[in-house]
Enzyme design. Structure first.
Site, mmCIF file in Angstrom:
data_model
loop_
_atom_site.group_PDB
_atom_site.id
_atom_site.type_symbol
_atom_site.label_atom_id
_atom_site.label_comp_id
_atom_site.label_asym_id
_atom_site.label_seq_id
_atom_site.Cartn_x
_atom_site.Cartn_y
_atom_site.Cartn_z
ATOM 1 N N ASP A 34 0.845 -1.196 0.000
ATOM 2 C CA ASP A 34 0.000 0.000 0.000
ATOM 3 C C ASP A 34 0.877 1.242 0.000
ATOM 4 O O ASP A 34 0.573 2.240 -0.641
ATOM 5 C CB ASP A 34 -0.880 0.039 1.255
ATOM 6 C CG ASP A 34 -1.955 -1.021 1.210
ATOM 7 O OD1 ASP A 34 -1.984 -1.791 0.219
ATOM 8 O OD2 ASP A 34 -2.756 -1.087 2.162
ATOM 9 N N TYR A 37 2.274 1.980 -3.368
ATOM 10 C CA TYR A 37 1.177 2.478 -4.198
ATOM 11 C C TYR A 37 0.933 3.965 -3.896
ATOM 12 O O TYR A 37 0.849 4.792 -4.804
ATOM 13 C CB TYR A 37 -0.098 1.663 -3.940
ATOM 14 C CG TYR A 37 -1.255 2.114 -4.787
ATOM 15 C CD1 TYR A 37 -1.491 1.552 -6.038
ATOM 16 C CD2 TYR A 37 -2.113 3.133 -4.352
ATOM 17 C CE1 TYR A 37 -2.547 1.980 -6.834
ATOM 18 C CE2 TYR A 37 -3.157 3.573 -5.141
ATOM 19 C CZ TYR A 37 -3.371 2.991 -6.384
ATOM 20 O OH TYR A 37 -4.411 3.431 -7.170
ATOM 21 N N GLU A 114 -25.273 -18.457 -14.245
ATOM 22 C CA GLU A 114 -24.495 -17.479 -13.470
ATOM 23 C C GLU A 114 -25.230 -17.213 -12.173
ATOM 24 O O GLU A 114 -26.452 -17.374 -12.120
ATOM 25 C CB GLU A 114 -24.404 -16.146 -14.240
ATOM 26 C CG GLU A 114 -23.624 -16.231 -15.521
ATOM 27 C CD GLU A 114 -23.833 -15.001 -16.400
ATOM 28 O OE1 GLU A 114 -24.282 -13.954 -15.894
ATOM 29 O OE2 GLU A 114 -23.566 -15.111 -17.603
ATOM 30 N N LYS A 116 -27.122 -15.004 -9.612
ATOM 31 C CA LYS A 116 -27.860 -13.745 -9.722
ATOM 32 C C LYS A 116 -27.435 -12.896 -8.531
ATOM 33 O O LYS A 116 -27.747 -13.209 -7.383
ATOM 34 C CB LYS A 116 -29.364 -14.014 -9.686
ATOM 35 C CG LYS A 116 -30.194 -12.776 -9.915
ATOM 36 C CD LYS A 116 -31.636 -13.180 -10.162
ATOM 37 C CE LYS A 116 -32.531 -12.017 -10.512
ATOM 38 N NZ LYS A 116 -32.442 -10.875 -9.639
ATOM 39 N N ASP A 118 -27.303 -9.928 -5.973
ATOM 40 C CA ASP A 118 -28.343 -9.060 -5.417
ATOM 41 C C ASP A 118 -27.837 -7.623 -5.332
ATOM 42 O O ASP A 118 -27.433 -7.144 -4.282
ATOM 43 C CB ASP A 118 -28.745 -9.575 -4.033
ATOM 44 C CG ASP A 118 -30.047 -8.964 -3.568
ATOM 45 O OD1 ASP A 118 -30.774 -8.410 -4.415
ATOM 46 O OD2 ASP A 118 -30.342 -9.033 -2.366
ATOM 47 N N GLU A 172 -23.675 -5.775 -12.641
ATOM 48 C CA GLU A 172 -24.340 -5.526 -11.372
ATOM 49 C C GLU A 172 -23.419 -4.790 -10.406
ATOM 50 O O GLU A 172 -22.319 -5.249 -10.117
ATOM 51 C CB GLU A 172 -24.722 -6.901 -10.793
ATOM 52 C CG GLU A 172 -25.866 -6.876 -9.847
ATOM 53 C CD GLU A 172 -27.230 -6.804 -10.544
ATOM 54 O OE1 GLU A 172 -27.275 -6.711 -11.790
ATOM 55 O OE2 GLU A 172 -28.232 -6.820 -9.832
ATOM 56 N N TYR A 224 -21.517 -8.752 -16.799
ATOM 57 C CA TYR A 224 -22.067 -9.982 -17.362
ATOM 58 C C TYR A 224 -22.730 -9.813 -18.731
ATOM 59 O O TYR A 224 -23.261 -10.759 -19.281
ATOM 60 C CB TYR A 224 -23.033 -10.668 -16.388
ATOM 61 C CG TYR A 224 -24.146 -9.776 -15.828
ATOM 62 C CD1 TYR A 224 -25.132 -9.251 -16.643
ATOM 63 C CD2 TYR A 224 -24.195 -9.486 -14.472
ATOM 64 C CE1 TYR A 224 -26.136 -8.450 -16.141
ATOM 65 C CE2 TYR A 224 -25.201 -8.682 -13.949
ATOM 66 C CZ TYR A 224 -26.166 -8.169 -14.787
ATOM 67 O OH TYR A 224 -27.154 -7.365 -14.292
ATOM 68 N N LYS A 312 -35.343 -17.947 -8.738
ATOM 69 C CA LYS A 312 -35.222 -17.233 -7.462
ATOM 70 C C LYS A 312 -35.136 -18.217 -6.305
ATOM 71 O O LYS A 312 -35.988 -19.101 -6.180
ATOM 72 C CB LYS A 312 -36.446 -16.325 -7.256
ATOM 73 C CG LYS A 312 -36.499 -15.134 -8.193
ATOM 74 C CD LYS A 312 -35.603 -14.008 -7.685
ATOM 75 C CE LYS A 312 -35.746 -12.729 -8.466
ATOM 76 N NZ LYS A 312 -37.015 -12.037 -8.258
ATOM 77 N N CYS A 406 -40.455 -1.934 35.550
ATOM 78 C CA CYS A 406 -39.191 -2.003 34.809
ATOM 79 C C CYS A 406 -38.324 -3.144 35.340
ATOM 80 O O CYS A 406 -38.116 -3.236 36.553
ATOM 81 C CB CYS A 406 -38.462 -0.668 34.946
ATOM 82 S SG CYS A 406 -36.744 -0.764 34.371
ATOM 83 N N CYS A 409 -35.329 -1.520 37.480
ATOM 84 C CA CYS A 409 -35.433 -0.804 38.746
ATOM 85 C C CYS A 409 -36.714 -1.110 39.523
ATOM 86 O O CYS A 409 -36.861 -0.690 40.668
ATOM 87 C CB CYS A 409 -35.345 0.701 38.507
ATOM 88 S SG CYS A 409 -36.739 1.349 37.558
ATOM 89 N N CYS A 424 -39.425 2.974 30.731
ATOM 90 C CA CYS A 424 -39.114 3.209 32.130
ATOM 91 C C CYS A 424 -38.785 4.692 32.213
ATOM 92 O O CYS A 424 -37.929 5.175 31.485
ATOM 93 C CB CYS A 424 -37.910 2.371 32.550
ATOM 94 S SG CYS A 424 -37.276 2.869 34.164
ATOM 95 N N CYS A 429 -33.069 4.932 37.227
ATOM 96 C CA CYS A 429 -33.057 3.494 36.945
ATOM 97 C C CYS A 429 -31.619 3.027 36.670
ATOM 98 O O CYS A 429 -30.975 3.495 35.729
ATOM 99 C CB CYS A 429 -33.942 3.174 35.748
ATOM 100 S SG CYS A 429 -33.781 1.446 35.237
#
Ligand code: IVH
Length: 666
Positions: A34, A37, A114, A116, A118, A172, A224, A312, A406, A409, A424, A429
């Site tokens: 890093d 870079y 492939e 799918k 999301d 996607e 894709y 699906k 509660c 308390c 509460c 408390c």
């Protein structure tokens, strides 16, 4: 000539950086550190700074641009972006296969399958190999131009090896599950609604008007498809995926080609079981006829192709038993019931508890203690109780009643008219105070290490603290008598308490737990008003006039500051030495994100504390000594042994002047 040489170097740097970034993000196989870079990146920035006329859109420095004003422009796709027909079981898939075979006659199809992904479909336009535009699918005909935000996605090349005057690459944009989880955690802390699933999170991130925000969201992209095949000679989906890869796009590697639908079905079933092991969310499998010639013969309807279909996956569900319903009190006093479940595996994790939100939710769903219930992960992440299985009831189930007192308390609780929450309202408390303290000391708030829940409980029991301001009055001999607390831990805690006085107003505002004021709103308010007094005096109009502060936050802030107990709390914090002002000169940002900085020597333009806070406000960390982990040393005048250590370790050292320039980088 010197100028020519510099220009050549610029080209070389652009290509190198582009390639290293491709190796890092797309191939997941970095070949340089890093640090190296960053050095090349800085060199490129320097050349571009001296020659702004040489900056081109495909430069790696141009990924994060300026805010977009006035919303996104509409863009009409050259070719419509089609959607897919859905099937939900094997027989519907066999039916699709029959239709394809009937239409093709003699010729048998091959199917490419492939995952799918999301996310959301995006159209990328390259002119003569340069990325010029990124557009959402929209209604398939017209989408929104989100180019500036697309540029920030590192797996999308800004330049590809193609001479085609106009090439549309489709795929996607998605948010990896790890980024999604981290984002939602942050949103909950900031009291914002978490995203329901990675797809909504990706869509929300792409629709930001500020590309800086999109850049932080860690989006990625799988290619894709192409919109027309102008300029590239390809005959099949399989070949296309190979070509996209050769263009340096990120292509999902889980695709496969089969000769018959039964093999496709077997593939789908394996993935249905394995899908939660992936680092990104998938909601199904896309089945495509491989040959482009066959695709053309099969054709499209208005909205969907006849040569492809989406299978699906059903949302993952499981049955389990409600062993009990327990109620906890949060720092706002709200009582939240949760189902204690018989542990069950669901979507990759073991689920033992699920929130039931409030009394009404339980009543509406008629969830009883002892019930067999169906649970589901909404958007694959958050467990949710769908409802009981009444047929499994034995008659021994118990109806849940919200406790009248509660659990923390024992004082009576209240439910205001029109509200679903039971609260509460006892300001003393111990459960509520313990939660408030836990929030106050947490890392993004006052960052006081060593005040875990067991210690807080003891402090409350011994009446050593009654609220968060009392933390600043703790004495060493009060701490050393606590269970599990020695001399050393007492010293460490007191040290942490002392240091917390300097975290600045932004964090203090977050730490106070004002409703709707998360870490981000805290920073915005601190930057705008500069001191707690100015904020306390601000009118509703002044508050809502602040960018990103809406009426909900504004009203909550007003209500908090008019309360005399809260005024008193602020006064005591101030008297204890907690800094209730904000550093206004230096804005927050991300230019030091991930850096571990050591300051040495005398600084002329700012104090040590200011320098430290400036680094922290930009996502960096300041430490006291130079080690192998140190990424940067800032050397003022007469730097000491830290400077020598840095030299010995080869740690980069910058001067105060360079440091200031870095601070002003954004
Ligand atoms: S092909 C004409 N392949 O699913 C072909 N779509 O329900 C159009 N999607 O709008 C799409 N992964 O957002 C294709 N490997 C994949 C996909 C995929 C996810 C999405 C895409 C599309 C939606 C259709």
């Amino acid at each position: 000539m010197e100028q020519d040489k510099t220009y050549d170097r610029l080209q070389e740097l652009k290509e190198k950086l582009d390639f290293y970034s491709y190796q890092y993000y797309t191939l997941d196989k970095p070949t340089i550190s890093d640090y190296d870079y960053d050095m090349l990146y800085r060199e490129l920035e320097t050349i571009e700074g001296a020659h702004p006329e040489w900056i081109t859109a495909d430069s790696p420095t141009q990924r994060v641009g300026h805010k977009i004003s006035g919303g996104f422009n509409k863009y009409t796709h050259d070719r419509p972006m089609l959607s897919l027909g859905d099937v939900f079981n094997d027989d519907e898939l066999r039916e699709f296969d029959r239709r394809v075979r009937a239409d093709l006659g003699e010729e048998a199809p091959q199917y490419v399958v492939e995952l799918k992904i999301d996310g959301l479909a995006i159209n990328l336009i390259y002119e003569n190999g340069i990325f010029v535009r990124g557009v959402t699918r929209g209604d398939g005909i017209v989408g929104e131009d989100v180019t500036a935000n697309i540029r920030t996605i590192k797996t999308i090349p800004l330049k590809i090896n193609s001479a085609s005057p106009h090439l549309e690459i489709r795929g996607e944009v998605y948010m990896p599950v790890s980024a999604f989880d981290a984002l939602n955690k942050q949103r909950v802390e900031d009291e914002l609604e978490p995203f329901a699933n990675p797809r909504n999170a990706a869509a929300g991130s792409l629709r930001q008007l500020d590309p800086q925000i999109t850049a932080q969201r860690k989006l990625s992209f799988f290619a894709y498809a192409v919109g027309g095949t102008a300029g590239i000679d390809i005959k099949s989906q399989e070949e296309l995926l190979d070509d996209l890869k050769a263009f340096r796009f990120h292509v999902n590697k889980e695709h496969k080609t089969f000769d018959n639908m039964e093999e496709v079905i077997a593939f789908i079933h394996t993935w249905d079981k394995r899908r939660n092991t992936l680092p990104y969310a998938t909601d199904g499998i896309v089945v495509k006829v491989n040959s482009f010639a066959q695709q053309e013969r099969l054709g499209n309807t208005v909205k969907i192709p006849k040569w492809a279909i989406a299978y699906k996956f059903p949302p993952e569900r499981a049955e389990t038993k409600v062993l009990g319903i327990s109620v906890t009190v949060g720092r706002t006093g709200v009582l939240t019931p949760a189902a204690d479940l018989e542990p069950v595996r669901l979507a990759g994790t073991t689920v033992k508890r699920a929130t039931l939100h409030n009394e009404d939710y339980i009543a509406e769903k008629d969830i009883r203690i002892g019930d067999t219930v169906i649970i589901q992960k909404a958007g694959e992440i958050i467990p949710e109780v769908i409802g009981p299985v009444p047929a499994a009831r034995t008659g021994a189930e118990e109806i849940f009643v919200m406790p009248a007192r509660c659990p923390g308390c024992g004082e009576p609780v209240v439910r205001r008219e029109g509200e679903a929450a039971t609260r509460c309202v006892n300001p003393q408390c111990p459960a509520v105070i313990a939660e408030k303290v836990a929030h106050f000391v947490s890392r993004d708030a006052m960052n006081i290490d060593g005040l875990g829940s067991a210690i807080v409980r003891q402090l409350l029991e011994r009446r050593l603290i009654h609220d968060v301001a009392d933390i600043y009055a703790l004495e060493k001999d009060e701490l050393t008598v606590l269970d599990g607390f020695g001399e050393k831990s007492a010293d460490n805690l007191l040290q942490a308490v002392e240091e917390s006085k300097h975290v600045g107003l932004a964090r203090v505002l977050f730490a106070l737990g004002i409703r709707f004021v998360g870490a981000k709103a805290g920073r915005i308010l601190a930057n705008r008003f500069g001191s707690v007094e100015a904020l306390a005096d601000a009118s509703l109009e002044e508050l809502t006039a602040v960018d990103e502060i809406g009426p909900r936050i504004a009203e909550s802030v007003r209500a908090w500051f008019v309360n005399t107990d809260n005024q008193d709390l602020v006064r005591r914090l101030g008297a204890a030495g907690v800094d209730l002002t904000a550093e206004k000169k230096i804005a927050e940002g991300t230019s030091f994100s991930g850096e571990i900085v050591v300051l040495t020597g005398r600084l002329e333009t700012m104090s040590r504390k200011e320098a430290q806070r400036a680094v922290e406000n930009r996502g960096g960390k300041c430490t006291g000594s130079v080690t192998g982990k140190t990424t940067l040393v800032v050397a003022g005048t007469e730097p000491g042994s830290k400077y020598e250590k840095a030299q010995a370790l080869g740690t980069p050292v910058i001067s105060e002047e360079e440091f200031v320039a870095w601070l002003q980088r954004e």
